[in-house]
Design a protein around this motif. Sequence first.
Motif, short mmCIF file in Angstrom:
data_model
loop_
_atom_site.label_atom_id
_atom_site.label_comp_id
_atom_site.label_asym_id
_atom_site.label_seq_id
_atom_site.Cartn_x
_atom_site.Cartn_y
_atom_site.Cartn_z
N LYS A 51 0.83 -1.21 0.00
CA LYS A 51 0.00 0.00 0.00
C LYS A 51 0.86 1.26 0.00
N ILE A 52 1.96 1.22 0.78
CA ILE A 52 2.84 2.39 0.87
C ILE A 52 3.60 2.60 -0.44
N ASP A 53 4.00 1.49 -1.07
CA ASP A 53 4.85 1.56 -2.26
C ASP A 53 4.11 2.07 -3.49
N SER A 54 2.82 1.71 -3.65
CA SER A 54 2.08 2.12 -4.84
C SER A 54 0.60 2.24 -4.53
N LYS A 55 -0.08 3.02 -5.32
CA LYS A 55 -1.51 3.21 -5.13
C LYS A 55 -2.27 1.95 -5.51
N GLY A 56 -3.38 1.72 -4.77
CA GLY A 56 -4.22 0.58 -5.09
C GLY A 56 -4.35 -0.36 -3.92
N ARG B 25 1.38 -2.88 -10.89
CA ARG B 25 0.56 -1.67 -10.85
C ARG B 25 -0.91 -2.03 -11.08
N THR B 26 -1.80 -1.20 -10.61
CA THR B 26 -3.22 -1.48 -10.73
C THR B 26 -3.70 -1.47 -12.18
N ASP B 27 -2.96 -0.78 -13.08
CA ASP B 27 -3.35 -0.72 -14.49
C ASP B 27 -2.59 -1.76 -15.34
N THR C 110 5.98 -3.58 -9.38
CA THR C 110 6.40 -2.51 -8.48
C THR C 110 7.70 -2.89 -7.77
N ARG D 266 -0.59 -7.97 -4.12
CA ARG D 266 -0.42 -7.28 -5.40
C ARG D 266 1.05 -6.95 -5.63
#
Length: 461
Positions: free
Chosen positions: A300-305, A330-332, A349, A327
């Motif tokens: 969560k801290i490293d990337s959004k989503g 990336r979310t996309d 990520t 995860r």
Amino acid sequence: MIRLFKHYIPHAVLLLGLLDLVLLIMASEIAWQWRAHQIGMDVGEVGGRGVALMGTSLVIWLAMISVGVYGPYALRSLRFAGARLLVAISLAILALALIDFILPSDLFWRSTLLYTMVLAIVVLVADRLLLNSFLGSSAFRRRIMVLGAGGRAMRLRELSERPETGFAVVAYVAMSEDKRLVEEAIPRAAIHDLGRFVENLGVSEVVLALQERRNALPLKDLLRIKTKGVHVNDFSSFIERETGRVDLDTVNPSWLIFSDGFSSGRMFSSAVKRIFDITASLILLVLTLPVIALFAALVKIDSKGPAFFRQQRVGLYGEAFTLIKLRSMRTDAEKDGAKWAEENDPRITRVGRIIRKLRIDELPQTWSVLKGQMSFVGPRPEVPAFVDSLEEVIPFYGERHMVKPGITGWAQINYPYGASVEDSRSKLEYDLYYAKNYTPFLDLVILLQTLRVILWPEGAR
């Protein structure tokens, strides 16, 4: 080879493994006596500490299996084997220290572990120094004669030339002049008595590598060879036994139907497998919950989503289920649809690279194991879109869904990470071997060998 619970083990590996186990018991006993003499304690009868000695030796032995000490390269390279031995014994000693802390015993002392470690390394390395020159010699390699001189015979020749192979081809017999690729093959017409020829060469097995068997099998010769105690095998069964995979280039539905495998005994195996899955998944979920929570926060801290990734996968009998992982992309990453992972995939990520390499992203799948959608051992579950396309181009692809998908599996420990149709075809050959031959024993071998894959990642993406 020896077939143990439907899984083939080379004679050299089995003999070396049993010899190592005996040497480990001796090393454990010497270490115990050494320490007892140092503190002025009466040694007593060896039978009174037999359970402790056997338990210590088994833990070290299982660690050796786990890190690949009995793999083909370890059997041929003393340097490779020595490195694996050091890692295995070190891990085993740590495990034994933990066991002694949890279950202290008057028959087992942590103070003897250092002595056991040193003695085990000495006796096992010395053992390999003595045997290393013989493991690759003809005394440890089965003598094979090949009937055929075409493409299949050439494949056997290439396989026999690998240093880890446990057989040597002593003769090729060309049954016809068509498509002859093996130049040194002896024409069948030049051999007066094929049975006597086999006997004179000391052949232990004859392999049929004929491109076209219709009206080409020398049935009278084969019957005579068989009655002399020489094993006669077809090409597909031989490849399955020697490589641990089902060769898609040569198998057909009739071979899968009539060859050994897919037995009714798997009802018992499935029951044992399910009991193990429930027990192990409950324990693992409790033990790894802090690890999952920690890395979920880091994701969560490293990337959004979201911290967890959910995706539809194909399970037992082709039924879809939702797979949960930490995860790592990336979310996309799949905005344009599912696609194969690539080497140095830019969608992964920073934290994702770490958890993929350590296989930490797989831990939440334990929940799917507890629910019965997956097992600890089985073929990797694929995305429905991939399955639909692969079933159109790869024969028998749907048969891998006749067993539950797993977190680890025979293909995962034997084949580097695959990200193409050709890789999927190669991995399917291992998945079919597992689906055809799986037993609790094979599951145990795979679980132990998974540690080797974690310690020495091959192609993790």
